[in-house]
Design a protein around this motif. Structure first.
Motif, PDB file in Angstrom:
ATOM      1  N   ARG A 272      -2.778  -4.166   0.732  1.00 18.45           N
ATOM      2  CA  ARG A 272      -3.999  -4.250  -0.079  1.00 18.45           C
ATOM      3  C   ARG A 272      -5.130  -4.926   0.702  1.00 18.45           C
ATOM      4  NH1 ARG A 272      -2.357  -7.554  -3.694  1.00 18.45           N
ATOM      5  NH2 ARG A 272      -1.437  -6.065  -5.126  1.00 18.45           N
ATOM      6  N   LYS A 273      -4.796  -5.953   1.484  1.00 22.74           N
ATOM      7  CA  LYS A 273      -5.832  -6.663   2.255  1.00 22.74           C
ATOM      8  C   LYS A 273      -6.603  -5.690   3.138  1.00 22.74           C
ATOM      9  CE  LYS A 273      -3.978 -10.320   4.380  1.00 22.74           C
ATOM     10  NZ  LYS A 273      -2.826 -11.123   4.883  1.00 22.74           N
ATOM     11  N   VAL A 274      -5.878  -4.836   3.831  1.00 20.57           N
ATOM     12  CA  VAL A 274      -6.518  -3.883   4.749  1.00 20.57           C
ATOM     13  C   VAL A 274      -7.361  -2.875   3.961  1.00 20.57           C
ATOM     14  CG1 VAL A 274      -6.059  -2.064   6.435  1.00 20.57           C
ATOM     15  CG2 VAL A 274      -4.744  -4.181   6.505  1.00 20.57           C
TER      16      VAL A 274
ATOM     17  N   VAL B   6       7.231   2.805   2.239  1.00 24.43           N
ATOM     18  CA  VAL B   6       7.803   1.727   1.424  1.00 24.43           C
ATOM     19  C   VAL B   6       8.298   0.590   2.329  1.00 24.43           C
ATOM     20  CG1 VAL B   6       8.430   3.231  -0.518  1.00 24.43           C
ATOM     21  CG2 VAL B   6      10.095   2.817   1.314  1.00 24.43           C
ATOM     22  N   PRO B   7       8.298  -0.650   1.808  1.00 24.92           N
ATOM     23  CA  PRO B   7       8.788  -1.770   2.618  1.00 24.92           C
ATOM     24  C   PRO B   7      10.225  -1.518   3.056  1.00 24.92           C
ATOM     25  CG  PRO B   7       7.872  -2.551   0.517  1.00 24.92           C
ATOM     26  CD  PRO B   7       7.905  -1.059   0.455  1.00 24.92           C
ATOM     27  N   GLY B   8      10.532  -1.925   4.283  1.00 24.71           N
ATOM     28  CA  GLY B   8      11.904  -1.747   4.784  1.00 24.71           C
ATOM     29  C   GLY B   8      12.099  -0.453   5.555  1.00 24.71           C
ATOM     30  N   THR B   9      11.052   0.367   5.667  1.00 27.00           N
ATOM     31  CA  THR B   9      11.164   1.625   6.421  1.00 27.00           C
ATOM     32  C   THR B   9      11.421   1.312   7.896  1.00 27.00           C
ATOM     33  OG1 THR B   9       9.709   2.767   4.880  1.00 27.00           O
ATOM     34  CG2 THR B   9       9.886   3.726   7.095  1.00 27.00           C
TER      35      THR B   9
ATOM     36  N   MET C 124       0.461  -1.506  -3.302  1.00 28.70           N
ATOM     37  CA  MET C 124       0.765  -2.714  -4.091  1.00 28.70           C
ATOM     38  C   MET C 124       1.244  -3.884  -3.247  1.00 28.70           C
ATOM     39  SD  MET C 124       2.567  -1.666  -7.583  1.00 28.70           S
ATOM     40  CE  MET C 124       2.268  -2.917  -8.754  1.00 28.70           C
ATOM     41  N   SER C 125       1.501  -3.646  -1.973  1.00 28.54           N
ATOM     42  CA  SER C 125       1.889  -4.765  -1.110  1.00 28.54           C
ATOM     43  C   SER C 125       0.654  -5.617  -0.846  1.00 28.54           C
ATOM     44  CB  SER C 125       2.451  -4.228   0.215  1.00 28.54           C
ATOM     45  OG  SER C 125       1.990  -5.018   1.297  1.00 28.54           O
ATOM     46  N   PRO C 126       0.780  -6.953  -0.952  1.00 28.57           N
ATOM     47  CA  PRO C 126      -0.399  -7.805  -0.744  1.00 28.57           C
ATOM     48  C   PRO C 126      -1.028  -7.617   0.633  1.00 28.57           C
ATOM     49  CG  PRO C 126       1.604  -9.132  -1.068  1.00 28.57           C
ATOM     50  CD  PRO C 126       1.984  -7.701  -1.306  1.00 28.57           C
TER      51      PRO C 126
ATOM     52  N   SER D 270      -0.413  -3.077  14.103  1.00 26.87           N
ATOM     53  CA  SER D 270       0.098  -3.544  12.810  1.00 26.87           C
ATOM     54  C   SER D 270      -0.285  -4.999  12.620  1.00 26.87           C
ATOM     55  CB  SER D 270       1.616  -3.364  12.736  1.00 26.87           C
ATOM     56  OG  SER D 270       2.240  -4.109  13.736  1.00 26.87           O
ATOM     57  N   ASP D 271       0.018  -5.503  11.455  1.00 29.09           N
ATOM     58  CA  ASP D 271      -0.278  -6.855  10.961  1.00 29.09           C
ATOM     59  C   ASP D 271      -1.661  -6.856  10.309  1.00 29.09           C
ATOM     60  OD1 ASP D 271       0.774  -9.923  11.219  1.00 29.09           O
ATOM     61  OD2 ASP D 271      -1.398  -9.754  11.096  1.00 29.09           O
ATOM     62  N   SER D 272      -1.677  -7.226   9.014  1.00 29.03           N
ATOM     63  CA  SER D 272      -2.917  -7.122   8.235  1.00 29.03           C
ATOM     64  C   SER D 272      -4.072  -7.913   8.859  1.00 29.03           C
ATOM     65  CB  SER D 272      -2.677  -7.570   6.790  1.00 29.03           C
ATOM     66  OG  SER D 272      -2.216  -8.894   6.749  1.00 29.03           O
TER      67      SER D 272
ATOM     68  N   GLY E 122       8.620  -3.433  11.852  1.00 36.27           N
ATOM     69  CA  GLY E 122       9.052  -2.670  10.674  1.00 36.27           C
ATOM     70  C   GLY E 122       8.372  -3.112   9.394  1.00 36.27           C
ATOM     71  N   LEU E 123       7.275  -3.845   9.524  1.00 44.46           N
ATOM     72  CA  LEU E 123       6.579  -4.351   8.329  1.00 44.46           C
ATOM     73  C   LEU E 123       5.371  -3.484   8.014  1.00 44.46           C
ATOM     74  CD1 LEU E 123       6.629  -8.185   9.154  1.00 44.46           C
ATOM     75  CD2 LEU E 123       8.225  -6.915   7.710  1.00 44.46           C
ATOM     76  N   ILE E 124       5.024  -3.434   6.721  1.00 42.49           N
ATOM     77  CA  ILE E 124       3.777  -2.779   6.327  1.00 42.49           C
ATOM     78  C   ILE E 124       2.724  -3.869   6.127  1.00 42.49           C
ATOM     79  CG2 ILE E 124       4.848  -0.732   5.326  1.00 42.49           C
ATOM     80  CD1 ILE E 124       4.581  -2.048   2.540  1.00 42.49           C
ATOM     81  N   PRO E 125       1.454  -3.632   6.454  1.00 42.22           N
ATOM     82  CA  PRO E 125       0.871  -2.351   6.849  1.00 42.22           C
ATOM     83  C   PRO E 125       0.944  -2.091   8.352  1.00 42.22           C
ATOM     84  CG  PRO E 125      -0.852  -3.999   6.750  1.00 42.22           C
ATOM     85  CD  PRO E 125       0.430  -4.690   6.361  1.00 42.22           C
TER      86      PRO E 125
HETATM   87  N1  LIG Z   1       2.178 -10.729   8.817  1.00 41.49           N
HETATM   88  C1  LIG Z   1       2.380  -9.413   8.287  1.00 41.49           C
HETATM   89  C2  LIG Z   1       3.355  -9.464   7.131  1.00 41.49           C
HETATM   90  C3  LIG Z   1       3.683  -8.070   6.592  1.00 41.49           C
HETATM   91  C4  LIG Z   1       4.777  -8.102   5.553  1.00 41.49           C
HETATM   92  O1  LIG Z   1       5.474  -9.111   5.348  1.00 41.49           O
HETATM   93  N2  LIG Z   1       4.945  -6.956   4.896  1.00 41.49           N
HETATM   94  C5  LIG Z   1       5.993  -6.844   3.895  1.00 41.49           C
HETATM   95  C6  LIG Z   1       5.446  -6.204   2.614  1.00 41.49           C
HETATM   96  S1  LIG Z   1       4.174  -7.179   1.866  1.00 41.49           S
HETATM   97  C7  LIG Z   1       7.081  -5.924   4.412  1.00 41.49           C
HETATM   98  O2  LIG Z   1       6.816  -4.951   5.084  1.00 41.49           O
HETATM   99  N3  LIG Z   1       8.344  -6.254   4.086  1.00 41.49           N
HETATM  100  C8  LIG Z   1       9.456  -5.428   4.451  1.00 41.49           C
HETATM  101  C9  LIG Z   1      10.565  -6.173   5.098  1.00 41.49           C
HETATM  102  O3  LIG Z   1      10.512  -7.412   5.136  1.00 41.49           O
HETATM  103  O4  LIG Z   1      11.489  -5.499   5.567  1.00 41.49           O
HETATM  104  C10 LIG Z   1       1.026  -8.811   7.835  1.00 41.49           C
HETATM  105  O5  LIG Z   1       0.155  -9.577   7.440  1.00 41.49           O
HETATM  106  O6  LIG Z   1       0.844  -7.589   7.910  1.00 41.49           O
END
Ligand SMILES: N[C@@H](CCC(=O)N[C@@H](CS)C(=O)NCC(=O)O)C(=O)O
Length: 217
Positions: A13-15, A32-35, A8-10, A60-62, A47-50
């Motif tokens: 989902r892109k990937v 989950v976000p924040g892992t 459900m993360s935008p 990493s990075d979509s 630490g960001l998804i995906p």
């Molecule tokens: N530029 C990154 C952005 C990724 C991003 O912001 N992911 C969010 C979820 S949509 C996330 O992991 N947030 C968790 C946090 O900020 O700790 C990408 O395109 O992959």
């Protein structure tokens, strides 16, 4: 191949949509976000998804992941051929990630994730600002860019996926692109969501969304 993140993360989902558009099989590992476990930070240092794994390779990075997929699996093209169009494709990908995503993400976080999942209160002022101030100039710009039919460079591509995906999250938060003000963009959004590469993950997401909403009762 593994996509780490929550569908459900935008950005996740892109990937997934890019993989679907190319017809590539993958496994979605729920993160989950924040892992911030050491294992996850190894493959996603911010630490960001995906995050993405292809055998012993991880990145990493979509946008980076989608371009890797484009280069590794060029049969179904998700980017145009000529340098100017490729530059424009990258521009829209960047615009989707850094400009469209933040206000759409705010609407989703405040209207859906906070009340129903995290059980936190909603910051209505942040939602109002996103809807009344941040989004209108973005939508006015996109209204001039998107085509009457089809997608930015003909078939659905990375640029379209990047622009469209955040709006799905805004819609989960109750936001709708006003077709009276931005008719081309509203129609482009509907077309994108109906594309088979989007349609399959959206069925999965709907189940997840219903489960989250049910838990809130
Ligand atoms: N530029 C990154 C952005 C990724 C991003 O912001 N992911 C969010 C979820 S949509 C996330 O992991 N947030 C968790 C946090 O900020 O700790 C990408 O395109 O992959």
């Amino acid at each position: 191949m593994k996509v780490h993140g929550l569908i459900m993360s935008p950005n996740v989902r892109k990937v997934i949509v890019a993989l679907n558009a190319k017809g590539i099989a993958f496994t979605n590992v729920t993160v989950v976000p924040g892992t911030d476990t050491p294992e996850f930070l190894e493959i996603s240092p911010r630490g960001l998804i995906p995050a993405f794994e292809d055998g012993d390779f991880a990145v990493s990075d979509s946008a980076v992941i989608m371009e890797y997929l484009e280069e590794k699996f060029p049969e179904t093209k998700l980017m145009p051929a000529n340098p100017r169009d490729r530059a424009r494709s990258r521009w829209f990908t960047e615009y989707g990630g850094s400009v469209v995503f933040p206000p759409c993400g705010t609407i989703f976080m405040q209207m859906m994730a906070n009340p129903y999942y995290y059980k936190r209160s909603t910051d209505h002022a942040a939602v109002d600002e996103a809807i009344s101030e941040t989004l209108p100039p973005i939508l006015a710009y996109l209204e001039k860019q998107v085509p009457e039919a089809g997608f930015l460079f003909g078939e659905l591509g990375i640029a379209d996926i990047s622009l469209l995906s955040p709006f799905i999250n805004a819609e989960y938060g109750g936001y709708e692109i006003d077709a009276a003000k931005w008719p081309k963009l509203a129609a482009y959004y509907r077309r994108g969501k109906a594309h088979p590469a989007f349609a399959a993950p959206l069925v999965e997401e709907d189940k997840m969304r219903q489960a989250v909403l049910a838990q809130a009762v």
